[in-house]
Design an enzyme around this catalytic site. Structure first.
Site, short mmCIF file in Angstrom:
data_model
loop_
_atom_site.label_atom_id
_atom_site.label_comp_id
_atom_site.label_asym_id
_atom_site.label_seq_id
_atom_site.Cartn_x
_atom_site.Cartn_y
_atom_site.Cartn_z
N ARG A 51 0.85 -1.19 0.00
CA ARG A 51 0.00 0.00 0.00
C ARG A 51 0.89 1.25 0.00
O ARG A 51 0.64 2.22 -0.67
CB ARG A 51 -0.95 0.00 1.21
N TYR A 103 -17.02 17.31 -13.97
CA TYR A 103 -17.46 15.92 -14.04
C TYR A 103 -18.50 15.65 -12.94
O TYR A 103 -18.32 16.08 -11.80
CB TYR A 103 -16.22 15.03 -13.86
N ASP A 175 -8.10 19.22 -13.26
CA ASP A 175 -8.41 17.88 -13.76
C ASP A 175 -8.06 17.88 -15.25
O ASP A 175 -8.75 18.49 -16.05
CB ASP A 175 -9.91 17.60 -13.52
N LYS A 200 -9.31 7.11 -18.81
CA LYS A 200 -9.69 7.67 -20.10
C LYS A 200 -8.49 7.63 -21.06
O LYS A 200 -8.05 6.58 -21.43
CB LYS A 200 -10.24 9.08 -19.88
C1 LIG Z 1 -14.12 9.90 -15.58
C2 LIG Z 1 -13.71 11.18 -15.00
C3 LIG Z 1 -13.43 11.31 -13.63
C4 LIG Z 1 -13.58 10.17 -12.67
O1 LIG Z 1 -12.64 9.17 -12.92
P1 LIG Z 1 -12.88 7.60 -12.64
O2 LIG Z 1 -11.63 6.98 -13.13
O3 LIG Z 1 -14.11 7.19 -13.39
O4 LIG Z 1 -13.07 7.46 -11.17
C5 LIG Z 1 -12.99 12.54 -13.18
N1 LIG Z 1 -12.87 13.60 -14.01
C6 LIG Z 1 -13.14 13.51 -15.32
C7 LIG Z 1 -12.99 14.71 -16.20
C8 LIG Z 1 -13.59 12.31 -15.87
O5 LIG Z 1 -13.87 12.23 -17.17
#
Ligand SMILES: *Cc1c(COP(=O)(O)O)cnc(C)c1O
Length: 386
Positions: A51, A103, A175, A200
Site C-alpha cells: 500500500r 465531471y 483535472d 480515459k
Molecule cells: C471519468 C472522470 C473522472 C472520474 O474518474 P474515474 O476513473 O471514473 O473514477 C474525473 N474527471 C473527469 C474529467 C472524468 O472524465
C-alpha cells in the site's frame, strides 16, 4: 529518469523508470506482491508493504510526474480516488470553488460526501477571470478547474486563474483528463496539483479504471504521499502495468483523436441536424484563442445540440459504429447523453443553468477512420429526421 529527453513523444516511452534494474527487462515487471522481505530490523530495500509502495506502481508514478513536468506522482484505484485524496488535503471550514461544468462524480463527492465533513463547495465561472475573483471568499482554499470542461468544452485560462489564486493563497487543482500532458501541462501554467482519470486517454483502451495526481512542491508531495498511504485507495500492480503500456502510445493516439475530432466538428457545424457544436478547436468557438495559447490541440471530445426537427432517441438507436456508453478517451468512438448519463447526479436546475440541456450529445471521438465516424453520424441523422 535522468532526462536527456524532453519531448513528450519520447518521454511517454522512456520516461519514469524505463527498465527493470535487476534483469534488464524492457518493460517494468508486474510486482504482484503485498509485502517485501526486510534485510534486518529497521533495514529494507526501499519497500515494506505494497500500500505504501510497489515498484510497478512507482514506475507509473515517476512516469506521470515526468510527463506533467512535476516532481511527484501518485497512482490511485480510480480518478475519484485520486480526487478524494486531493480533497482530503482540506479541513472542516474550508471551501472549494469548482468550474461550472465539472465531471458529475466530482460534483457528487463534494455535495454528498465532503459537505458532511464541513468542506464546502461553490460553483464558479472559472472561464471568466473577473467572475472567479469576485467569487473568492475568506474560506476559499482551493479551486478545481477542468479545461476544456465536461461536457460543454468550456475553456478556462489556467495561467490567469493560477495567478489570481496565488495572490489569494488558493491551491489550484486541474483535472487534466480531457487533454493529458501531451496536449496541456497545467503545472507549467501555474497550477499546484494535476489530477487525472487515467481510465480515459492515459489508459486509452477502455480496459482499466485508474486515477493519478501530480504535484511540483515537496510539501504537497509529502502530504499527498501520507494521504495515499493513510486512506489506501492505491492502484494495483497489474493495472499500473496496463497504464504504463497504454501511455507508450499516448502521443500517436492523441494526434489521431484530435485530427478526427476536428474533422467531425467541421462536419457537424455544416449539418442541418445540428444547432451548435462545442469544440474549442473550431475557429469561431469562444475558447479558441486561449485553447491555442495553453494547449497543443483540442483533443478528442466534443458536444453538440440536436435540432428539434430530429428525434433524439432515434438518433442514438441508429448509430452503428459509435457505441452508446459512459466513459471516454478510448480508441473506439463513444456517444453519451450527459443529462441522463454522466451528469445525471447534478440537480436539474443546476444542469439547466450551466447549459446541459436535454438535446445535448457528447462524443468521444476514437481513432477509427474519420470518414467512417462521419458516415455513421450522417446515416443516424438521416434516420432521426422527423
Ligand atoms: C471519468 C472522470 C473522472 C472520474 O474518474 P474515474 O476513473 O471514473 O473514477 C474525473 N474527471 C473527469 C474529467 C472524468 O472524465
Amino acid at each position: 529518469m535522468d532526462i536527456a529527453f524532453k519531448n513528450l513523444e519520447t518521454l511517454v516511452i522512456h520516461g519514469g523508470i524505463p527498465e527493470d534494474k535487476t534483469t534488464g527487462s524492457v518493460n517494468v515487471p508486474i510486482y504482484q506482491t503485498s509485502t517485501f522481505h526486510q534485510l534486518e530490523l529497521g533495514k529494507t530495500r526501499g519497500y515494506e508493504y505494497a500500500r505504501t509502495g510497489n515498484p510497478t506502481r512507482e514506475a507509473l508514478e515517476r512516469l506521470i510526474a515526468d510527463l506533467e513536468r512535476g516532481t511527484d506522482g501518485f497512482a490511485f484505484a480510480s480518478g475519484m480516488a485520486a480526487l478524494t485524496a486531493v480533497f482530503d488535503l482540506f479541513k472542516s471550514g474550508d471551501e472549494v470553488l469548482i468550474s461550472e461544468n465539472v465531471y458529475g462524480g466530482t460534483f457528487r463527492v463534494l455535495d454528498k460526501v465532503f459537505k458532511n465533513f464541513g468542506i464546502t463547495y461553490r460553483l464558479a465561472d472559472t472561464a471568466n477571470a473577473d467572475a472567479f475573483e469576485s467569487a473568492i471568499s475568506l474560506k476559499t482554499k482551493a479551486v478545481l478547474i477542468e479545461s476544456p470542461a465536461n461536457p460543454l468544452l468550456t475553456v478556462t485560462d489556467i495561467a490567469r486563474i493560477s495567478e489570481i489564486s496565488k495572490a489569494h493563497g488558493i491551491t489550484v487543482i486541474v483535472d487534466n483528463t480531457f487533454l493529458t500532458p501531451y496536449l496541456q501541462r497545467p503545472l507549467e501554467l501555474g497550477a499546484d496539483i494535476v489530477v487525472h482519470s487515467a481510465t480515459k486517454y492515459l489508459g486509452g483502451h477502455s480496459d482499466v479504471v485508474s486515477g493519478l495526481a501530480v504535484v511540483k512542491d515537496s510539501g504537497l508531495a509529502e502530504r499527498l504521499a501520507f494521504l495515499q498511504n493513510a486512506t489506501g485507495g492505491v492502484l494495483g500492480p497489474f493495472d499500473s502495468f496496463l497504464l504504463i503500456r497504454g501511455i507508450k502510445t499516448l502521443a500517436v493516439r492523441m494526434d489521431r483523436h484530435g485530427e478526427n475530432a476536428l474533422a467531425v466538428a467541421e462536419f457537424l457545424e455544416r449539418h442541418p441536424a445540428v444547432e451548435h457544436v462545442y469544440y474549442p478547436g473550431l475557429r469561431n468557438s469562444t475558447g479558441y484563442e486561449i485553447q491555442k495559447k495553453q494547449a497543443r490541440s483540442s483533443g478528442g471530445m466534443l458536444s453538440f445540440t440536436l435540432s428539434p426537427k430530429y428525434d433524439l432517441k432515434t438518433f442514438f438507436k441508429s448509430l452503428r459504429l459509435i457505441a452508446l456508453a459512459e466513459s471516454l478517451g478510448g480508441v473506439e468512438s463513444l456517444v453519451c447523453h450527459p443529462a441522463t448519463m454522466t451528469h445525471a447526479s447534478i440537480p436539474e436546475d443546476i444542469r439547466k443553468k450551466v447549459g446541459i440541456t436535454d438535446n445535448l450529445i457528447r462524443l468521444s471521438i476514437g481513432i477509427e477512420h474519420k470518414d467512417e465516424i462521419i458516415n455513421d453520424l450522417a446515416q443516424a441523422f438521416a434516420q432521426a429526421k422527423k
